[in-house]
Design a protein around this motif. Structure first.
Motif, PDB file in Angstrom:
ATOM      1  N   THR A  93       0.847  -1.199   0.000  1.00 15.70           N
ATOM      2  CA  THR A  93       0.000   0.000   0.000  1.00 15.70           C
ATOM      3  C   THR A  93       0.879   1.244   0.000  1.00 15.70           C
ATOM      4  OG1 THR A  93      -1.778  -1.129   1.196  1.00 15.70           O
ATOM      5  CG2 THR A  93      -1.772   1.283   1.257  1.00 15.70           C
ATOM      6  N   LEU A 111      -2.469   7.551 -11.400  1.00 12.19           N
ATOM      7  CA  LEU A 111      -3.075   6.332 -10.867  1.00 12.19           C
ATOM      8  C   LEU A 111      -3.378   5.330 -11.982  1.00 12.19           C
ATOM      9  CD1 LEU A 111      -5.547   7.765  -8.186  1.00 12.19           C
ATOM     10  CD2 LEU A 111      -3.321   6.680  -7.806  1.00 12.19           C
ATOM     11  N   THR A 112      -3.827   5.840 -13.113  1.00 13.41           N
ATOM     12  CA  THR A 112      -4.095   4.951 -14.246  1.00 13.41           C
ATOM     13  C   THR A 112      -2.812   4.268 -14.699  1.00 13.41           C
ATOM     14  OG1 THR A 112      -5.944   6.313 -14.983  1.00 13.41           O
ATOM     15  CG2 THR A 112      -4.977   4.832 -16.607  1.00 13.41           C
ATOM     16  N   ARG A 115      -1.856   1.666 -12.106  1.00 13.08           N
ATOM     17  CA  ARG A 115      -2.752   0.498 -12.153  1.00 13.08           C
ATOM     18  C   ARG A 115      -2.373  -0.430 -13.301  1.00 13.08           C
ATOM     19  NH1 ARG A 115      -8.562   2.183 -13.496  1.00 13.08           N
ATOM     20  NH2 ARG A 115      -7.537   2.414 -15.529  1.00 13.08           N
ATOM     21  N   ASP A 116      -2.034   0.164 -14.446  1.00 15.60           N
ATOM     22  CA  ASP A 116      -1.680  -0.652 -15.608  1.00 15.60           C
ATOM     23  C   ASP A 116      -0.329  -1.337 -15.431  1.00 15.60           C
ATOM     24  OD1 ASP A 116      -4.031   0.194 -16.727  1.00 15.60           O
ATOM     25  OD2 ASP A 116      -3.110   1.700 -18.028  1.00 15.60           O
ATOM     26  N   HIS A 118       1.434  -1.728 -12.394  1.00 14.52           N
ATOM     27  CA  HIS A 118       1.633  -2.438 -11.123  1.00 14.52           C
ATOM     28  C   HIS A 118       0.274  -2.740 -10.495  1.00 14.52           C
ATOM     29  CE1 HIS A 118       5.789  -1.227 -11.641  1.00 14.52           C
ATOM     30  NE2 HIS A 118       5.402   0.034 -11.714  1.00 14.52           N
ATOM     31  N   PRO A 119      -0.457  -3.687 -11.051  1.00 13.27           N
ATOM     32  CA  PRO A 119      -1.843  -3.922 -10.606  1.00 13.27           C
ATOM     33  C   PRO A 119      -1.971  -4.367  -9.151  1.00 13.27           C
ATOM     34  CG  PRO A 119      -1.095  -5.653 -12.101  1.00 13.27           C
ATOM     35  CD  PRO A 119      -0.065  -4.571 -12.154  1.00 13.27           C
ATOM     36  N   ARG A 120      -0.903  -4.862  -8.547  1.00 13.46           N
ATOM     37  CA  ARG A 120      -0.998  -5.328  -7.160  1.00 13.46           C
ATOM     38  C   ARG A 120      -0.608  -4.245  -6.145  1.00 13.46           C
ATOM     39  NH1 ARG A 120       1.750 -10.773  -5.798  1.00 13.46           N
ATOM     40  NH2 ARG A 120       0.460 -10.396  -3.941  1.00 13.46           N
ATOM     41  N   ARG A 122      -1.585  -1.159  -4.090  1.00 14.97           N
ATOM     42  CA  ARG A 122      -2.786  -0.477  -3.613  1.00 14.97           C
ATOM     43  C   ARG A 122      -2.425   0.944  -3.227  1.00 14.97           C
ATOM     44  NH1 ARG A 122      -5.617   0.436   1.300  1.00 14.97           N
ATOM     45  NH2 ARG A 122      -7.884   0.231   1.078  1.00 14.97           N
TER      46      ARG A 122
END
Length: 307
Positions: A93, A111-112, A115-116, A118-120, A122
């Motif tokens: 996190t 953030l996008t 997310r793309d 490093h999807p893990r 948080r």
């Protein structure tokens, strides 16, 4: 040997100010915090706290202990970063804080990208102005802060924090709808100071007293020869924009407020040396090498470049 947990409680007291604040932040009772600090005093063999009214303050010996605790915690931050770097994937996190316009214009794109890539990972984001976010970073409430610095209003740079420049965000005078201060070549000849002076008798919207933005804006108007008639105060720059759009107030707006959209009010250039604020990220010393923080900073820079 000093107990690290108790040392951290002493450090928290330095940054948070009261036993109650330390207890609330760490989910302890005030009496438990007090007992732990009493045990630390016994370990040190010297008084660490002295009463000041209903509060307490750190003694000189306590300040020495806190300074050494900061050094130990920096090494632990580096150790955590090294362990995370040794892994093949960025997880966990990341707690970030950002002031409003960056939170609207830059953070969603960052953030996008995160997310793309490093999807893990948080990410927990809090909107907070630098005046609150930077002390909270020292108190370990956040991992990274996106902050701003206005011209002539240099922020304090605590030794416990590391800053990294992000970009410059241009600042402009936003004219209230229906108010003309000249345009074209004649306005350019009169210059930015004249544009400000033409609004001397008009209501203004500014950020609240005590903020760096308010200090800068007031000084800017005074340098142009007048005291601004501040009738509206808010940290919400979208409200500043709305008041300017409806002709209620003159405003000083950064370009990020448009988020890539065309301006909806007439804008004028500000005097030289006052035309941009500095955007930067801050982390606790030793934590800048953490891969999650590096990934966020990279994504934020990419978002700033696109914007």
């Amino acid at each position: 040997m000093f107990d690290l947990h108790r040392l951290r409680l002493l450090r928290e007291l330095k940054h948070r100010g009261t036993l109650a604040a330390v207890a609330a932040a760490l989910s302890y009772s005030p009496s438990s915090v007090s007992q732990q600090l009493s045990q630390l005093e016994a370990e040190a063999g010297v008084p660490l706290l002295e009463p000041v009214g209903r509060r307490v303050r750190l003694t000189e010996q306590a300040e020495i202990l806190v300074a050494h605790t900061e050094a130990v915690l920096e090494r632990l931050e580096r150790a955590e970063a090294d362990i995370a770097t040794s892994l093949s994937e960025i997880t966990g996190t990341l707690r970030i804080a950002s002031f409003q316009t960056a939170a609207l214009a830059l953070v969603p794109t960052a953030l996008t990208l995160l997310r793309d890539a490093h999807p893990r990972l948080r990410v927990h984001m809090t909107q907070a102005e630098p005046e609150r976010a930077l002390p909270a970073l020292l108190a370990r409430d956040f991992d990274v802060v996106v902050a701003e610095e206005y011209p002539g209003s240099a922020n304090p740079r605590p030794a416990e924090l590391e800053q990294e420049d992000l970009c410059e965000d241009p600042l402009r005078l936003a004219l209230p709808a229906g108010v003309a201060v000249g345009s074209g070549e004649s306005a350019q000849r009169r210059g930015p100071q004249a544009a400000l002076m033409r609004l001397a008798g008009h209501p203004w919207v500014m950020e609240p007293e005590g903020t760096a933005a308010r200090h800068w804006a007031t000084a800017l108007c005074r340098a142009a020869g007048f005291e601004p008639d501040v009738r509206y105060e808010s940290t919400d720059l979208l409200l500043h924009l709305r008041l300017a759009e409806q002709g209620h107030a003159a405003a000083l707006l950064p370009d990020l407020v448009w988020s890539g959209r065309p301006p909806t009010v007439a804008l004028r250039q500000l005097p030289r040396g006052q035309r941009a604020r500095r955007l930067f990220t801050a982390v606790r010393r030793g934590r800048g090498r953490h891969p999650a923080i590096r990934a966020f900073r990279d994504a934020l820079r990419e978002a700033a470049a696109v914007g």
